[in-house]
Design an enzyme around this catalytic site. Structure first.
Site, PDB file in Angstrom:
ATOM      1  N   THR A 131      45.459  56.459  12.326  1.00 21.46           N
ATOM      2  CA  THR A 131      45.943  56.792  13.424  1.00 21.46           C
ATOM      3  C   THR A 131      47.637  56.801  13.397  1.00 21.46           C
ATOM      4  O   THR A 131      47.862  56.070  12.523  1.00 21.46           O
ATOM      5  CB  THR A 131      45.633  55.922  14.815  1.00 21.46           C
ATOM      6  OG1 THR A 131      46.370  56.308  15.958  1.00 21.46           O
ATOM      7  CG2 THR A 131      45.942  54.274  14.521  1.00 21.46           C
ATOM      8  N   ASP A 133      49.038  55.779  15.810  1.00 20.92           N
ATOM      9  CA  ASP A 133      49.523  54.725  16.939  1.00 20.92           C
ATOM     10  C   ASP A 133      49.780  53.585  15.980  1.00 20.92           C
ATOM     11  O   ASP A 133      50.275  52.514  16.717  1.00 20.92           O
ATOM     12  CB  ASP A 133      48.577  54.656  17.868  1.00 20.92           C
ATOM     13  CG  ASP A 133      48.342  56.108  18.713  1.00 20.92           C
ATOM     14  OD1 ASP A 133      47.304  56.283  19.287  1.00 20.92           O
ATOM     15  OD2 ASP A 133      49.297  56.943  18.578  1.00 20.92           O
ATOM     16  N   HIS A 177      50.118  56.075  22.402  1.00 26.20           N
ATOM     17  CA  HIS A 177      48.820  55.950  23.319  1.00 26.20           C
ATOM     18  C   HIS A 177      49.154  54.590  24.148  1.00 26.20           C
ATOM     19  O   HIS A 177      50.739  54.696  24.649  1.00 26.20           O
ATOM     20  CB  HIS A 177      47.768  55.460  22.675  1.00 26.20           C
ATOM     21  CG  HIS A 177      46.547  55.677  23.550  1.00 26.20           C
ATOM     22  ND1 HIS A 177      45.284  55.101  23.286  1.00 26.20           N
ATOM     23  CD2 HIS A 177      46.347  56.637  24.868  1.00 26.20           C
ATOM     24  CE1 HIS A 177      44.709  55.670  24.345  1.00 26.20           C
ATOM     25  NE2 HIS A 177      44.991  56.290  25.131  1.00 26.20           N
ATOM     26  N   GLU A 228      55.119  56.577  25.096  1.00 27.41           N
ATOM     27  CA  GLU A 228      54.554  57.359  26.024  1.00 27.41           C
ATOM     28  C   GLU A 228      54.091  56.469  26.956  1.00 27.41           C
ATOM     29  O   GLU A 228      53.701  56.779  28.243  1.00 27.41           O
ATOM     30  CB  GLU A 228      53.733  58.321  25.718  1.00 27.41           C
ATOM     31  CG  GLU A 228      52.546  57.714  24.767  1.00 27.41           C
ATOM     32  CD  GLU A 228      51.606  58.857  24.158  1.00 27.41           C
ATOM     33  OE1 GLU A 228      51.539  60.050  24.576  1.00 27.41           O
ATOM     34  OE2 GLU A 228      50.839  58.613  23.424  1.00 27.41           O
ATOM     35  N   ARG A 255      69.725  63.682  29.383  1.00 27.69           N
ATOM     36  CA  ARG A 255      68.701  64.595  29.201  1.00 27.69           C
ATOM     37  C   ARG A 255      67.561  64.056  28.260  1.00 27.69           C
ATOM     38  O   ARG A 255      67.677  63.106  27.786  1.00 27.69           O
ATOM     39  CB  ARG A 255      69.308  65.807  28.159  1.00 27.69           C
ATOM     40  CG  ARG A 255      70.561  66.706  28.515  1.00 27.69           C
ATOM     41  CD  ARG A 255      69.795  67.574  29.661  1.00 27.69           C
ATOM     42  NE  ARG A 255      70.893  68.366  30.379  1.00 27.69           N
ATOM     43  CZ  ARG A 255      71.635  68.048  31.171  1.00 27.69           C
ATOM     44  NH1 ARG A 255      71.851  66.786  31.820  1.00 27.69           N
ATOM     45  NH2 ARG A 255      72.488  69.002  31.885  1.00 27.69           N
ATOM     46  N   GLN A 263      54.561  64.847  16.068  1.00 27.41           N
ATOM     47  CA  GLN A 263      54.508  63.662  15.429  1.00 27.41           C
ATOM     48  C   GLN A 263      53.170  63.656  14.487  1.00 27.41           C
ATOM     49  O   GLN A 263      53.045  62.939  13.551  1.00 27.41           O
ATOM     50  CB  GLN A 263      54.703  62.481  16.341  1.00 27.41           C
ATOM     51  CG  GLN A 263      55.864  62.250  16.875  1.00 27.41           C
ATOM     52  CD  GLN A 263      55.860  61.694  18.322  1.00 27.41           C
ATOM     53  OE1 GLN A 263      56.074  60.326  18.296  1.00 27.41           O
ATOM     54  NE2 GLN A 263      55.452  62.336  19.409  1.00 27.41           N
ATOM     55  N   ARG A 264      52.253  64.539  14.783  1.00 29.19           N
ATOM     56  CA  ARG A 264      51.049  64.634  14.135  1.00 29.19           C
ATOM     57  C   ARG A 264      50.984  65.750  13.087  1.00 29.19           C
ATOM     58  O   ARG A 264      49.831  65.786  12.456  1.00 29.19           O
ATOM     59  CB  ARG A 264      49.960  64.623  15.037  1.00 29.19           C
ATOM     60  CG  ARG A 264      49.900  63.711  16.189  1.00 29.19           C
ATOM     61  CD  ARG A 264      48.329  63.198  16.781  1.00 29.19           C
ATOM     62  NE  ARG A 264      47.494  64.187  16.708  1.00 29.19           N
ATOM     63  CZ  ARG A 264      46.770  64.519  18.102  1.00 29.19           C
ATOM     64  NH1 ARG A 264      47.223  63.635  19.088  1.00 29.19           N
ATOM     65  NH2 ARG A 264      46.027  65.297  18.261  1.00 29.19           N
TER      66      ARG A 264
HETATM   67  O1  F6P Z   1      45.949  58.706  18.990  1.00 25.38           O
HETATM   68  C1  F6P Z   1      47.165  59.773  18.623  1.00 25.38           C
HETATM   69  C2  F6P Z   1      47.711  60.362  19.826  1.00 25.38           C
HETATM   70  O2  F6P Z   1      48.420  61.433  19.518  1.00 25.38           O
HETATM   71  C3  F6P Z   1      48.139  59.239  20.972  1.00 25.38           C
HETATM   72  O3  F6P Z   1      49.434  59.004  20.482  1.00 25.38           O
HETATM   73  C4  F6P Z   1      48.298  60.378  21.998  1.00 25.38           C
HETATM   74  O4  F6P Z   1      48.384  59.834  23.249  1.00 25.38           O
HETATM   75  C5  F6P Z   1      46.690  61.203  22.110  1.00 25.38           C
HETATM   76  O5  F6P Z   1      46.568  60.960  20.610  1.00 25.38           O
HETATM   77  C6  F6P Z   1      46.877  62.623  22.739  1.00 25.38           C
HETATM   78  O6  F6P Z   1      45.565  62.804  22.561  1.00 25.38           O
HETATM   79  P1  F6P Z   1      45.165  64.561  22.409  1.00 25.38           P
HETATM   80  O7  F6P Z   1      45.530  64.585  21.031  1.00 25.38           O
HETATM   81  O8  F6P Z   1      43.547  64.343  22.760  1.00 25.38           O
HETATM   82  O9  F6P Z   1      45.929  65.290  23.320  1.00 25.38           O
END
Ligand code: F6P
Length: 336
Positions: A131, A133, A177, A228, A255, A263-264
């Site tokens: 993850t 997170d 998350h 978030e 802003r 980030q992913r």
């Molecule tokens: O768990 C990883 C994550 O990117 C969290 O940081 C984020 O809140 C969530 O997944 C978003 O979920 P999805 O990809 O289902 O929109």
């Protein structure tokens, strides 16, 4: 032995490196057969699989995402639409029919919970924490986290120049998350003046005071990093909420930027590549030794493993006494 491997939950850099670590070790060192399962646990419901060979694994080390695909399928979650299907039993039967001796599950908190339930049903499972997170209990770090922090820190670095040029307050929202690890690590690495985390309650008055004091000291701009998952009035995203509050309270041009899924994406950092390789290889070693029902973990500098039932349902949260919080406060960073 013949093992299956699946990736579930949100994607992140390092998953493919972990797949490579598991499978190359299994095939080359232990002479195992490996079956790739597509789309997380959905692939075990649909028997959507592929046989992995050494060739299937080339080019994975630095490739983002997951070549197996993923899903957020939760087999133990009862829904009206599928109430007549006993998904866990169907999956257990399909694992048997596929001739799999063990399943390697790569996933986040939800996946660890599902893996623990399958282990309790007698399914041979080894899981790897995944993850961005970093909120999985029992491991100091999960792969994906360092890559997300690297991406977020680069974004924060870029915001300094535009904030300075316009004498603005820039608010950036990062993922995480319900945990504040990405905000804490990228906020401190990126020189954030204010860092707001879900785990530390904040007062807008403290945020505004910090920003106004910076102005009095001749600092014409401020960088505010928000996780978030922080508490807001629920009317809009965290960054929008905080930016609006700051502009209203200070009158300063503000802003916001929501970094989101960037980030992913992309290639894992070297740290994540090596952590993925180490964890993947250790998962295969556990299987070879007949040790199941365990999650791989990084504890200090060592790769180890812990019982899955100890992990399920827990969260790895930022604490006020974490030394980045303590050190940040001493240097004048406002945590709200
Ligand atoms: O768990 C990883 C994550 O990117 C969290 O940081 C984020 O809140 C969530 O997944 C978003 O979920 P999805 O990809 O289902 O929109």
């Amino acid at each position: 032995m013949r093992i299956g491997i699946l990736t579930a939950g949100g994607d992140c850099p390092g998953i493919n490196a972990t797949i490579r670590g598991v499978c190359k070790t299994a095939i080359n060192h232990y002479g195992m057969e490996v079956v790739g399962i597509h789309s997380g646990f959905q692939g075990l419901l649909d028997i959507d699989v592929e046989n992995f060979t050494d060739n299937s694994l080339s080019g994975l080390l630095n490739q983002g995402g997951t070549v197996l695909g993923t899903s957020r399928e939760k087999p133990f979650k009862k829904t009206i639409a599928t109430s007549d299907v006993n998904k866990p039993e169907l999956i257990k039967q399909n694992i048997k029919n596929l001739g799999l001796d063990c399943i390697v599950c790569i996933g986040g908190n939800g996946t660890q919970k599902t893996a623990a339930k399958f282990a309790a049903m007698g399914v041979n499972i080894v899981s790897v924490p995944k993850t961005i997170d970093n909120d999985i209990w029992g491991t100091d770090f999960s792969f994906g986290f360092d890559s997300a922090v690297s991406i977020a820190t680069d974004a924060i670095d870029r915001l300094h120049s535009t904030a300075s040029s316009h004498k603005r307050v820039m608010v950036i929202e990062v993922m995480g998350h319900k945990a504040g690890w990405i905000a804490l690590y990228s906020g401190m690495a990126g020189g954030g003046d204010v860092i707001l985390l879900p785990e530390i309650p904040y007062q807008m008055s403290a945020v505004s005071e910090t920003i106004m004091n910076r102005i009095k000291r001749g600092k014409s701009y401020s960088i505010v990093v928000v996780a978030e998952g922080i508490q807001t009035d629920g009317s809009r995203r965290a960054a929008e909420y905080i930016a609006q509050q700051i502009e209203t309270e200070t009158g300063l041009e503000t802003r916001e930027t929501v970094l989101g899924y960037i980030q992913r994406g992309g290639s894992p950092t070297p740290f994540d590549r090596n952590l993925s390789t180490r964890m993947g290889g250790h998962a295969t070693e556990l299987i070879a030794n007949g040790q199941f029902g365990r999650m791989i973990a990084l504890v200090g500098d060592d790769i180890t493993s812990i019982p899955l039932e100890e992990v399920a349902g827990k969260l790895n949260s930022v604490t006020e006494d974490h030394d980045l919080v303590v050190q940040g406060r001493r240097m004048g960073v406002c945590f709200g």
